[in-house]
Scaffold this active site. Structure first.
Site, PDB file in Angstrom:
ATOM      1  N   ARG A 164      76.682 -46.647  71.517  1.00  0.00           N
ATOM      2  CA  ARG A 164      76.175 -46.208  72.836  1.00  0.00           C
ATOM      3  C   ARG A 164      76.544 -44.746  73.110  1.00  0.00           C
ATOM      4  O   ARG A 164      76.904 -44.376  74.231  1.00  0.00           O
ATOM      5  CB  ARG A 164      76.718 -47.093  73.971  1.00  0.00           C
ATOM      6  CG  ARG A 164      76.342 -48.530  73.888  1.00  0.00           C
ATOM      7  CD  ARG A 164      74.828 -48.732  74.025  1.00  0.00           C
ATOM      8  NE  ARG A 164      74.516 -50.144  73.938  1.00  0.00           N
ATOM      9  CZ  ARG A 164      74.324 -50.780  72.764  1.00  0.00           C
ATOM     10  NH1 ARG A 164      74.361 -50.122  71.615  1.00  0.00           N
ATOM     11  NH2 ARG A 164      74.046 -52.063  72.753  1.00  0.00           N
ATOM     12  N   SER A 238      73.719 -53.817  80.891  1.00  0.00           N
ATOM     13  CA  SER A 238      75.179 -53.905  80.726  1.00  0.00           C
ATOM     14  C   SER A 238      75.830 -52.733  81.444  1.00  0.00           C
ATOM     15  O   SER A 238      75.480 -51.587  81.178  1.00  0.00           O
ATOM     16  CB  SER A 238      75.543 -53.818  79.248  1.00  0.00           C
ATOM     17  OG  SER A 238      74.853 -54.805  78.540  1.00  0.00           O
ATOM     18  N   GLU A 334      78.717 -47.753  81.072  1.00  0.00           N
ATOM     19  CA  GLU A 334      77.637 -47.324  80.165  1.00  0.00           C
ATOM     20  C   GLU A 334      76.652 -46.379  80.864  1.00  0.00           C
ATOM     21  O   GLU A 334      76.273 -45.360  80.287  1.00  0.00           O
ATOM     22  CB  GLU A 334      76.921 -48.576  79.632  1.00  0.00           C
ATOM     23  CG  GLU A 334      76.024 -48.312  78.461  1.00  0.00           C
ATOM     24  CD  GLU A 334      75.309 -49.575  77.975  1.00  0.00           C
ATOM     25  OE1 GLU A 334      75.969 -50.449  77.409  1.00  0.00           O
ATOM     26  OE2 GLU A 334      74.089 -49.657  78.188  1.00  0.00           O
TER      27      GLU A 334
HETATM   28  C1  FAD Z   1      67.771 -55.010  82.244  1.00  0.00           C
HETATM   29  C2  FAD Z   1      68.290 -53.928  81.346  1.00  0.00           C
HETATM   30  C3  FAD Z   1      68.604 -54.221  80.029  1.00  0.00           C
HETATM   31  C4  FAD Z   1      69.081 -53.219  79.170  1.00  0.00           C
HETATM   32  N1  FAD Z   1      69.376 -53.553  77.882  1.00  0.00           N
HETATM   33  C5  FAD Z   1      69.827 -52.602  77.023  1.00  0.00           C
HETATM   34  C6  FAD Z   1      70.121 -52.937  75.668  1.00  0.00           C
HETATM   35  O1  FAD Z   1      69.934 -54.063  75.225  1.00  0.00           O
HETATM   36  N2  FAD Z   1      70.585 -51.946  74.855  1.00  0.00           N
HETATM   37  C7  FAD Z   1      70.766 -50.670  75.305  1.00  0.00           C
HETATM   38  O2  FAD Z   1      71.187 -49.824  74.509  1.00  0.00           O
HETATM   39  N3  FAD Z   1      70.484 -50.329  76.593  1.00  0.00           N
HETATM   40  C8  FAD Z   1      70.029 -51.264  77.458  1.00  0.00           C
HETATM   41  N4  FAD Z   1      69.748 -50.934  78.763  1.00  0.00           N
HETATM   42  C9  FAD Z   1      69.960 -49.553  79.236  1.00  0.00           C
HETATM   43  C10 FAD Z   1      68.677 -48.688  79.217  1.00  0.00           C
HETATM   44  O3  FAD Z   1      67.545 -49.484  79.053  1.00  0.00           O
HETATM   45  C11 FAD Z   1      68.724 -47.668  78.067  1.00  0.00           C
HETATM   46  O4  FAD Z   1      69.867 -46.865  78.173  1.00  0.00           O
HETATM   47  C12 FAD Z   1      67.491 -46.758  78.085  1.00  0.00           C
HETATM   48  O5  FAD Z   1      67.462 -45.994  76.903  1.00  0.00           O
HETATM   49  C13 FAD Z   1      67.450 -45.838  79.304  1.00  0.00           C
HETATM   50  O6  FAD Z   1      66.191 -45.224  79.324  1.00  0.00           O
HETATM   51  P1  FAD Z   1      65.638 -44.480  80.611  1.00  0.00           P
HETATM   52  O7  FAD Z   1      64.389 -43.790  80.220  1.00  0.00           O
HETATM   53  O8  FAD Z   1      65.531 -45.437  81.727  1.00  0.00           O
HETATM   54  O9  FAD Z   1      66.797 -43.420  80.873  1.00  0.00           O
HETATM   55  P2  FAD Z   1      67.335 -42.847  82.278  1.00  0.00           P
HETATM   56  O10 FAD Z   1      68.079 -43.948  82.988  1.00  0.00           O
HETATM   57  O11 FAD Z   1      66.253 -42.166  83.014  1.00  0.00           O
HETATM   58  O12 FAD Z   1      68.384 -41.757  81.758  1.00  0.00           O
HETATM   59  C14 FAD Z   1      69.567 -42.162  81.089  1.00  0.00           C
HETATM   60  C15 FAD Z   1      70.296 -40.889  80.627  1.00  0.00           C
HETATM   61  O13 FAD Z   1      69.514 -40.229  79.633  1.00  0.00           O
HETATM   62  C16 FAD Z   1      69.154 -38.906  80.068  1.00  0.00           C
HETATM   63  N5  FAD Z   1      67.775 -38.702  79.630  1.00  0.00           N
HETATM   64  C17 FAD Z   1      66.709 -39.494  79.914  1.00  0.00           C
HETATM   65  N6  FAD Z   1      65.601 -39.023  79.298  1.00  0.00           N
HETATM   66  C18 FAD Z   1      65.983 -37.924  78.602  1.00  0.00           C
HETATM   67  C19 FAD Z   1      65.288 -36.990  77.765  1.00  0.00           C
HETATM   68  N7  FAD Z   1      63.969 -37.085  77.505  1.00  0.00           N
HETATM   69  N8  FAD Z   1      66.005 -35.954  77.246  1.00  0.00           N
HETATM   70  C20 FAD Z   1      67.333 -35.814  77.478  1.00  0.00           C
HETATM   71  N9  FAD Z   1      68.031 -36.672  78.258  1.00  0.00           N
HETATM   72  C21 FAD Z   1      67.363 -37.719  78.821  1.00  0.00           C
HETATM   73  C22 FAD Z   1      69.311 -38.920  81.588  1.00  0.00           C
HETATM   74  O14 FAD Z   1      69.588 -37.619  82.082  1.00  0.00           O
HETATM   75  C23 FAD Z   1      70.498 -39.867  81.736  1.00  0.00           C
HETATM   76  O15 FAD Z   1      71.715 -39.186  81.492  1.00  0.00           O
HETATM   77  C24 FAD Z   1      69.250 -51.905  79.640  1.00  0.00           C
HETATM   78  C25 FAD Z   1      68.905 -51.600  80.983  1.00  0.00           C
HETATM   79  C26 FAD Z   1      68.424 -52.591  81.823  1.00  0.00           C
HETATM   80  C27 FAD Z   1      68.048 -52.250  83.230  1.00  0.00           C
END
Ligand code: FAD
Length: 338
Positions: A164, A238, A334
Site C-alpha cells: 500500500r 480498509s 490507509e
Molecule cells: C469499498 C472500498 C473498497 C476498497 N478496497 C480496496 C482494496 O481491496 N485494495 C486497495 O488497495 N484499495 C481499496 N480501496 C481504496 C481505494 O479504492 C484505492 O486506494 C483507489 O486506488 C483510490 O482511487 P481514487 O481514484 O478514488 O483515489 P482518490 O481517493 O481520489 O485519491 C487517493 C490518493 O491518490 C492521489 N491521487 C489520485 N489520483 C491521482 C493521480 N492521477 N495522480 C497522482 N495522485 C493521485 C490523491 O491525491 C490521494 O492522495 C477501497 C475503497 C473502498 C471505498
C-alpha cells in the site's frame, strides 16, 4: 480552461464527508495540467489531485485548487508472445478497466476486480486484493511533474512500490499528477488462487481450474458480501493497513492473545490482520458521534449519516490507542487525510 467554483465534494468522496472545493479544474490531458501551472491566478496555489475520492478523508475544505483527473482512454499497446501491454487514462474507472481487459480476453486483473476509484490512483497506494498487487501487473506510467510541468515516464523500479505504498506517498507526494498507466498482463495466464477466500470457493464449487471470468465473478461476489457499498453507507474501504511485524514482535503478540491472526511473509516477518486486532478490542459496530466501525468488517470505518472528517479521525485515534494499549501495535491509516 474552466475553473469551477464552490464545488460540493460530498458526492466526490466515497466517505460522503462534507467539503467544498473553492476552485476545481477537470484535467483531461497533460496540456490541461500545464494550463493550470501557467495560469497567473491559480498556477501557484496549493493543489489537491482528486481521482474517485475513495481513499480520502476530508477534514476541511481543500486549500487552493482541486485537480479532478478525468484523462480518458483504454487501448492495447502491444500483444507480445509473453504479455499484452495495455494503457489506460488516469481518469478511467479501475473496475471498468478490469472488465474491459477481460472482455477482450486479456486476463490478469481479475483478482483486482471491484476496487473503487480511478486508474491513476492505483499506483499511488499500489492497490492490492486477493493475492495480487498492482506492481505484479505494472509496466510504466506517465505523470506530469507539478513543479516543472514536464511529463515523465516512470518504470516499476522508479515507482518504488511497497505494501500500500509507492514513491507517490513519499518523495513525490503532491508533486506529480499521473496521467496514464500501462499494465503488463503475462501470457500464458496463470490463475492466482492462493488467497483463503478463493481457496474456499475452489473447495465449495469443485472447480479446481477456474478461468479468469470465474475468478472475477468469485472476487466480485466475495467483495459484495464482505464490504459495505459506499453508495449505501459512506466509507473508504480498509481504514488501516495490516501491520507487518518482526518474528519477535509476533511472538510477543501471540503471548498476549494466542488467537491473533498472522501470516508469515517470505522475508521472515509476519503480517497481522488489522481487522482482527480492532475486533479483539471490541470496536466492531461501535460509534463515536456519527462515525462508526462497520458491524461486519471491523477494518472499515463508516459514515453513519452526517459524520465530519474530524469525527472519523477521532474514532480512528481511539481505535489506534486501544490496539496499541492491548497489543503494542501502532495501526497506520490507509487513506490520505486532507
Ligand atoms: C469499498 C472500498 C473498497 C476498497 N478496497 C480496496 C482494496 O481491496 N485494495 C486497495 O488497495 N484499495 C481499496 N480501496 C481504496 C481505494 O479504492 C484505492 O486506494 C483507489 O486506488 C483510490 O482511487 P481514487 O481514484 O478514488 O483515489 P482518490 O481517493 O481520489 O485519491 C487517493 C490518493 O491518490 C492521489 N491521487 C489520485 N489520483 C491521482 C493521480 N492521477 N495522480 C497522482 N495522485 C493521485 C490523491 O491525491 C490521494 O492522495 C477501497 C475503497 C473502498 C471505498
Amino acid at each position: 480552461m474552466v475553473v469551477e467554483e464552490g464545488v460540493n465534494l460530498r458526492a466526490l468522496n466515497s466517505f460522503a464527508l462534507p467539503a467544498v472545493a473553492r476552485r476545481m479544474v477537470r484535467i483531461r490531458s497533460e496540456a490541461d495540467v500545464r494550463r493550470v501551472l501557467d495560469d497567473p491566478a491559480i498556477g501557484r496555489l496549493p493543489r489537491l489531485v482528486l481521482g474517485g475520492g475513495s481513499n480520502l478523508v476530508f477534514t476541511r475544505d481543500p486549500a487552493g485548487v482541486v485537480l479532478k483527473v478525468e484523462v480518458a482512454g483504454m487501448r492495447l499497446l502491444q500483444a507480445n508472445d509473453d504479455a499484452w501491454i495495455v494503457e489506460a487514462g488516469a481518469g478511467e474507472s479501475w473496475h471498468a478497466l478490469v472488465e474491459w481487459t477481460l472482455a477482450q480476453d486479456w486476463p490478469g486483473l481479475e483478482n483486482l476486480a471491484l476496487i473503487p476509484g480511478t486508474v491513476g490512483a492505483a499506483p499511488v497506494q499500489n492497490i492490492g486484493a486477493y493475492g495480487v498487487e498492482l506492481t505484479d501487473r505494472f509496466e510504466s506510467l506517465d505523470a506530469v511533474d507539478l513543479v516543472t510541468g514536464r511529463t515523465v515516464t516512470l518504470d516499476r523500479a522508479a515507482c518504488r512500490f511497497g505494501y500500500r505504498d509507492s514513491v507517490f506517498k513519499g518523495a513525490l507526494a503532491g508533486k506529480s499528477l499521473i496521467t496514464r498507466v500501462r499494465l503488463r498482463l503475462p501470457r500464458p495466464w496463470v490463475p492466482v488462487l492462493g488467497y483463503q477466500d478463493l481457496e474456499r470457493r475452489v473447495a465449495e464449487t469443485g472447480i479446481t481450474a477456474p478461468d479468469a471470468r470465474t475468478i472475477f465473478d468469485w472476487v466480485c461476489a466475495i467483495r459484495r458480501d464482505k464490504l459495505p457499498d459506499p453508495a449505501e453507507i459512506g466509507n473508504a474501504g480498509s481504514f488501516f493497513k495490516n501491520p507487518v511485524v518482526t518474528a519477535e514482535q509476533c511472538r510477543d503478540i501471540i503471548g498476549r492473545d494466542p488467537h491473533v491472526v498472522h501470516y508469515p511473509l517470505p522475508d521472515g516477518s509476519f503480517k497481522l490482520a488489522a481487522g482482527w486486532l480492532i475486533d479483539a478490542c471490541g470496536w466492531k459496530g461501535k460509534s463515536i458521534g456519527h462515525a462508526g466501525v462497520h458491524d461486519r468488517q471491523a477494518l472499515v470505518l463508516v459514515n453513519r449519516g452526517e459524520a465530519s472528517g474530524a469525527e472519523v479521525l477521532t474514532l480512528a485515534r481511539a481505535i489506534q490507542e486501544s490496539v496499541y494499549g492491548r497489543f503494542g501495535i501502532r495501526l497506520e491509516p490507509e487513506p490520505a487525510v486532507v
